[in-house]
Design an enzyme around this catalytic site. Structure first.
Site, PDB file in Angstrom:
ATOM      1  N   ASN A  20       2.095   4.986   1.433  1.00  0.00           N
ATOM      2  CA  ASN A  20       2.929   5.342   2.481  1.00  0.00           C
ATOM      3  C   ASN A  20       1.518   5.548   3.701  1.00  0.00           C
ATOM      4  O   ASN A  20       0.839   6.356   2.465  1.00  0.00           O
ATOM      5  CB  ASN A  20       3.956   6.801   2.708  1.00  0.00           C
ATOM      6  CG  ASN A  20       4.925   6.253   2.213  1.00  0.00           C
ATOM      7  OD1 ASN A  20       5.677   4.577   2.539  1.00  0.00           O
ATOM      8  ND2 ASN A  20       5.236   7.448   1.520  1.00  0.00           N
TER       9      ASN A  20
ATOM     10  N   GLU B 116       9.627  -3.384   5.719  1.00  0.00           N
ATOM     11  CA  GLU B 116      10.431  -3.011   5.144  1.00  0.00           C
ATOM     12  C   GLU B 116      11.343  -3.296   4.889  1.00  0.00           C
ATOM     13  O   GLU B 116      12.772  -3.027   5.074  1.00  0.00           O
ATOM     14  CB  GLU B 116       9.816  -1.483   5.403  1.00  0.00           C
ATOM     15  CG  GLU B 116       8.899  -1.330   4.950  1.00  0.00           C
ATOM     16  CD  GLU B 116       8.608  -1.033   3.760  1.00  0.00           C
ATOM     17  OE1 GLU B 116       9.205  -1.640   2.765  1.00  0.00           O
ATOM     18  OE2 GLU B 116       7.615  -0.182   3.374  1.00  0.00           O
TER      19      GLU B 116
ATOM     20  N   SER C  89      -0.676   3.876   4.755  1.00  0.00           N
ATOM     21  CA  SER C  89      -1.695   3.169   4.467  1.00  0.00           C
ATOM     22  C   SER C  89      -1.939   2.317   5.037  1.00  0.00           C
ATOM     23  O   SER C  89      -3.640   1.896   5.293  1.00  0.00           O
ATOM     24  CB  SER C  89      -1.529   2.374   3.033  1.00  0.00           C
ATOM     25  OG  SER C  89      -1.057   1.504   2.894  1.00  0.00           O
ATOM     26  N   GLY C  90      -1.131   1.902   5.798  1.00  0.00           N
ATOM     27  CA  GLY C  90      -1.387   1.672   7.495  1.00  0.00           C
ATOM     28  C   GLY C  90      -0.890   0.280   7.648  1.00  0.00           C
ATOM     29  O   GLY C  90      -1.100  -0.223   8.862  1.00  0.00           O
TER      30      GLY C  90
ATOM     31  N   GLY D  86       0.846  -1.241   0.317  1.00  0.00           N
ATOM     32  CA  GLY D  86       0.042   0.099  -0.257  1.00  0.00           C
ATOM     33  C   GLY D  86       1.076   1.261   0.160  1.00  0.00           C
ATOM     34  O   GLY D  86       2.150   0.881   0.186  1.00  0.00           O
TER      35      GLY D  86
ATOM     36  N   SER E 127       2.646  -0.416   8.564  1.00  0.00           N
ATOM     37  CA  SER E 127       3.261  -0.870   9.558  1.00  0.00           C
ATOM     38  C   SER E 127       2.417  -0.703  10.470  1.00  0.00           C
ATOM     39  O   SER E 127       2.779  -1.417  11.945  1.00  0.00           O
ATOM     40  CB  SER E 127       4.674  -0.054   9.475  1.00  0.00           C
ATOM     41  OG  SER E 127       5.902  -0.166   8.270  1.00  0.00           O
TER      42      SER E 127
END
Length: 277
Positions: free
Chosen positions: A40, A164, A42-43, A38, A45
């Site tokens: 940056n 990530e 978007s939820g 998604g 992490s």
């Protein structure tokens, strides 16, 4: 069997008015490799930090390996999960590689003989045993991330979360780490949750969830998700290299396969195409 179940999850950060998640549901099967992608914000992490108990939801229920996540059970849940973050330097605590991998086992009160055995096995598994007495700071990015992964493997969790984890690595380092993850998933049936911006990395998963502002907008196998590059672009995501290449070939008047192909699949298809000419 579902190893992670999220039901009616609601969460927002204290400084925000808008909710990051509102009545959010997700199930992850045991032994599955799930990629969550998604744009940056978007939820992605935030979601894995909720699963690991690093953040607390306002309401809803999270169950990990049959344990309902609560303030009383958070350490039991975390014992089932290994987290590998973007920057491995933030995870190192030992003076050398061997000590660093042993650190988590010492905290878990693993007997010394068993600890030494696990450390060596884990470092061998990631190809880093010969660097056991090296300082982590002197390793390359890919080597550091393999050591961080060895520290997780030694603890023998049921779930590995990659937040990530390959984004700072060069292509060779990324391939090495992902190959280790693939082997652990396929041969050890380890559940993998991969948070990534790298579409080619996500394509190695068995299932992909696309998040957009805390909502699941797509949930399918990689071939179905990545066959529609224009939809990914609208969501602020980069299409896979193979889809971009197919677009270029179409503009050159070359008929391309309708189905999604990985980079390797495109190489095979191009080889067959031009070998017939």
């Amino acid at each position: 069997m579902n190893i992670v179940e999220i039901k009616k999850l609601t969460f927002k950060y204290p400084q925000q008015e808008a909710y990051n998640f509102n009545n959010f549901d997700l199930k992850i099967k045991k032994g599955e490799w799930l990629a969550i992608i998604g744009h940056n914000g978007s939820g992605k992490s935030t979601l894995v930090r909720l699963i690991d108990g690093l953040l607390a939801p306002e309401s809803g229920e999270i169950t990990v390996s049959g344990i309902k996540l609560t303030p009383e059970t958070v350490w039991d849940v975390r014992s089932k999960i290994g987290m590998v973050f973007q920057n491995p330097d933030n995870q190192f605590v030992g003076a050398n590689v061997e000590d660093d991998v042993a650190f988590g086992l010492e905290n878990a009160a693993i007997p010394r003989d068993e600890m030494l055995k696990r450390v060596k096995e884990a470092l061998n598994r990631v190809g880093m045993w010969k660097f056991a007495d090296h300082e982590p700071v002197r390793l390359s990015g890919g080597q550091k991330q393999r050591v961080a992964l060895a520290g997780i493997i030694a603890l023998k969790p049921e779930i590995v979360i990659l937040d990530e984890a390959t984004s700072m690595l060069d292509p060779e380092g990324r391939r090495a780490v992902l190959e280790i993850i693939r082997e652990l998933n396929q041969h050890e049936h380890l559940t993998v949750i991969s948070i990534t911006h790298d579409i080619d990395e996500a394509s190695k998963a068995q299932r992909v969830v696309v998040l957009d502002d805390g909502k699941i907008v797509q949930d399918d196998v990689p071939a179905e998700i990545f066959a529609h590059g224009s939809r990914l672009i609208k969501l602020g995501l980069e299409p896979p290299f193979s889809e971009k290449l197919k677009k270029e070939l179409v503009e050159q008047g070359i008929k391309v396969p309708d189905e999604y192909l990985t980079k390797e699949g495109m190489v095979d298809w191009l080889w067959q195409l031009f070998s017939k000419q």
